[in-house]
Design a protein around this motif. Sequence first.
Motif, short mmCIF file in Angstrom:
data_model
loop_
_atom_site.label_atom_id
_atom_site.label_comp_id
_atom_site.label_asym_id
_atom_site.label_seq_id
_atom_site.Cartn_x
_atom_site.Cartn_y
_atom_site.Cartn_z
N ALA A 12 6.13 1.82 -6.86
CA ALA A 12 5.77 0.84 -7.88
C ALA A 12 4.57 0.03 -7.38
O ALA A 12 4.32 -0.05 -6.19
CB ALA A 12 6.95 -0.07 -8.17
N MET A 13 3.86 -0.58 -8.30
CA MET A 13 2.70 -1.40 -7.95
C MET A 13 3.17 -2.63 -7.16
O MET A 13 4.09 -3.33 -7.58
CB MET A 13 2.02 -1.83 -9.25
CG MET A 13 0.61 -2.27 -9.11
SD MET A 13 -0.25 -2.39 -10.70
CE MET A 13 0.78 -3.49 -11.62
N HIS A 14 2.53 -2.86 -6.01
CA HIS A 14 2.91 -4.01 -5.19
C HIS A 14 1.77 -4.42 -4.26
O HIS A 14 0.81 -3.69 -4.09
CB HIS A 14 4.17 -3.69 -4.38
CG HIS A 14 3.97 -2.63 -3.33
ND1 HIS A 14 4.06 -1.29 -3.61
CD2 HIS A 14 3.69 -2.71 -2.01
CE1 HIS A 14 3.84 -0.59 -2.51
NE2 HIS A 14 3.61 -1.44 -1.52
N LEU A 15 1.95 -5.60 -3.68
CA LEU A 15 1.04 -6.07 -2.63
C LEU A 15 1.75 -5.87 -1.30
O LEU A 15 2.93 -6.21 -1.15
CB LEU A 15 0.70 -7.55 -2.80
CG LEU A 15 -0.04 -7.93 -4.07
CD1 LEU A 15 -0.32 -9.44 -4.07
CD2 LEU A 15 -1.34 -7.16 -4.22
N HIS A 16 1.04 -5.32 -0.36
CA HIS A 16 1.55 -5.18 1.00
C HIS A 16 0.91 -6.30 1.81
O HIS A 16 -0.32 -6.37 1.91
CB HIS A 16 1.19 -3.80 1.58
CG HIS A 16 1.53 -3.66 3.02
ND1 HIS A 16 2.84 -3.62 3.47
CD2 HIS A 16 0.74 -3.56 4.12
CE1 HIS A 16 2.82 -3.50 4.79
NE2 HIS A 16 1.57 -3.47 5.20
N ILE A 17 1.73 -7.18 2.36
CA ILE A 17 1.27 -8.31 3.16
C ILE A 17 1.50 -7.92 4.62
O ILE A 17 2.60 -7.51 4.98
CB ILE A 17 2.07 -9.60 2.85
CG1 ILE A 17 2.28 -9.80 1.35
CG2 ILE A 17 1.43 -10.81 3.53
CD1 ILE A 17 1.05 -9.89 0.53
N GLN A 18 0.46 -8.07 5.47
CA GLN A 18 0.61 -7.62 6.85
C GLN A 18 -0.10 -8.56 7.82
O GLN A 18 -1.21 -9.01 7.58
CB GLN A 18 0.06 -6.20 7.00
CG GLN A 18 -1.38 -6.08 6.59
CD GLN A 18 -1.90 -4.65 6.64
OE1 GLN A 18 -1.15 -3.72 6.87
NE2 GLN A 18 -3.19 -4.47 6.41
#
Length: 128
Positions: A117-123
């Motif tokens: 699914a569409m998402h933001l990956h925070i790293q």
Amino acid sequence: MIIPHNIEFKTPDLLDEYQQINPKLRIVLEDMASFVVGHGYKFIVTDLLSELSEDKKLKRVSTSHLEGRGADVRCTDWPLDFREKLEHYYEAKYKSWAAISKQTGKENLILFHVGTAMHLHIQLRKGL
């Protein structure tokens, strides 16, 4: 137990995982959640910690979830201009905490990703 404000979790076990992630990642997530909820949208964490077998199955190129310095946040209901505003602001605010891209050598705190699914990956970068 740390109960974060403004953060929803896709599954109940993610609240337990939230206790184990890098404390600086919690700071970033809670800051972002306040911003998102303050603009009338939901902030839903969909993934935090992983195991090596999961990373291999998903063909992840980063160990950020495995090491507790990565999180995925659902952004399907956010307008594009809002998402871009959030990305621009937080990339600048937490530049010194952002992960370093293996490909470019540049800081990347937030990656827009479409997996299941569409998402933001925070790293976060290693060593924080």
